[in-house]
Design an enzyme around this catalytic site. Structure first.
Site, PDB file in Angstrom:
ATOM      1  N   PRO A   2       7.475   7.447   4.076  1.00  0.00           N
ATOM      2  CG  PRO A   2       7.194   6.536   1.955  1.00  0.00           C
ATOM      3  CD  PRO A   2       7.736   6.225   3.319  1.00  0.00           C
ATOM      4  CD  GLU A   3       5.860  12.415   7.976  1.00  0.00           C
ATOM      5  OE1 GLU A   3       4.915  13.145   8.316  1.00  0.00           O
ATOM      6  OE2 GLU A   3       6.978  12.480   8.505  1.00  0.00           O
ATOM      7  CG  HIS A  91      14.900  -4.685  -3.411  1.00  0.00           C
ATOM      8  ND1 HIS A  91      15.190  -5.716  -2.540  1.00  0.00           N
ATOM      9  CD2 HIS A  91      16.061  -4.001  -3.613  1.00  0.00           C
ATOM     10  CE1 HIS A  91      16.483  -5.649  -2.211  1.00  0.00           C
ATOM     11  NE2 HIS A  91      17.024  -4.637  -2.847  1.00  0.00           N
ATOM     12  NE  ARG A 110      15.366   1.356   3.982  1.00  0.00           N
ATOM     13  CZ  ARG A 110      15.513   2.571   4.482  1.00  0.00           C
ATOM     14  NH1 ARG A 110      14.832   2.921   5.562  1.00  0.00           N
ATOM     15  NH2 ARG A 110      16.301   3.448   3.900  1.00  0.00           N
ATOM     16  NE  ARG A 151      -5.911  12.495  24.974  1.00  0.00           N
ATOM     17  CZ  ARG A 151      -5.941  11.616  23.985  1.00  0.00           C
ATOM     18  NH1 ARG A 151      -4.806  11.267  23.384  1.00  0.00           N
ATOM     19  NH2 ARG A 151      -7.068  11.080  23.577  1.00  0.00           N
TER      20      ARG A 151
END
Length: 270
Positions: A2-3, A91, A110, A151
């Site tokens: 998830p972002e 879970h 997980r 950079r």
């Protein structure tokens, strides 16, 4: 994983059900997730009122007068507000029982997620040294331009550095680079101020739109109300390697950059 939009969607879904409620008990069905769950979750959090649900980067914080529970969804974690008598599934590792008669339940198949504790007035080490929020006033093209000088790393890697800007993961970086016409391979220090201004604007636009649409449904993500997000069907680049570019029709390229799958158009992105 998830972002930011998925985590923000979760925050907005939880807040009306959790803010102002008191935690009655904390049930831990295992002592750890990614890391050991600290004693404060069981010993300090019960009895406290959740004053606010905040997001910092991809972390959620449940703020109380005694400190904050710090949650990360990991790869497959989800938070749901459910009736207290809802049967426990596989879970379902943590229940925070609320005085509303509901429970805040953390499911994580997980176990890459985490439940930690931040004392009052403190900043947890996981939140230290993070860059600005991409939807805040501190984030813009001038900021990116100044920070990128000298950079040599690819601009995609630069934008995914959480010390540069938080929460802009693989999906949304790919989409922003495509929308701004910037190649993910270009050295960060070689991107002009004008193009960073375009990139910052696209990051803000795409993240905002994804939040409005409920995030991106990828594998395991489900929002707190049980509905999937609806942004995935609108993706222009991410996950579309070899397919026609939405702009020019040429096949989209795909390669690994920083060990992450990267898709872009070799014609439209320079």
């Amino acid at each position: 994983m998830p972002e930011l939009p998925e985590v923000e969607t979760t925050r907005r879904g939880l807040a009306p059900h959790v803010e102002g409620r008191r935690v009655v008990t904390a049930t831990l069905r295992r002592p750890d997730l990614r890391w050991p769950i600290p004693d404060e979750i069981r010993q300090v959090l019960p009895g406290q009122r959740i004053d606010q649900v905040r997001r910092r980067a991809k972390y959620l914080l449940l703020d109380t007068a005694a400190g904050s529970a710090l949650l990360h969804l990991g790869m497959s974690g989800s938070l749901r507000v459910l009736p207290a008598d809802t049967p426990v599934r596989a879970h379902d590792h943590v229940d925070l029982a609320l005085d509303s008669g509901q429970v805040l339940r953390f499911n994580d198949p997980r176990r890459f997620g985490s439940l930690l504790w931040q004392g009052p007035g403190e900043t947890h080490e996981l939140l230290a040294d993070l860059g600005p929020e991409p939807l805040s006033d501190a984030f813009d093209g001038d900021y990116l331009f100044a920070l990128s000088r000298g950079r040599s790393a690819p601009v995609k890697t630069f934008l995914m550095d959480q010390k540069v800007v938080v929460g802009v993961g693989n999906i949304y970086v790919a989409e922003a680079l495509f929308a701004a016409g910037v190649s993910p391979l270009r050295a960060a220090g070689k991107v002009s101020r004008e193009r960073y201004q375009q990139l910052a604007a696209q990051i803000r636009r795409i993240l905002g739109h994804a939040i409005d649409r409920g995030g991106t449904t990828l594998r395991d993500f489900i929002s707190p109300d049980g509905a999937p997000g609806y942004f995935e069907q609108e993706l222009s680049a991410y996950g579309r390697g070899g397919e026609p570019c939405p702009r020019c029709g040429r096949p989209l390229k795909q390669a690994a950059i920083g060990q992450r799958a990267t898709v872009w158009c070799g014609t439209c992105q320079r």
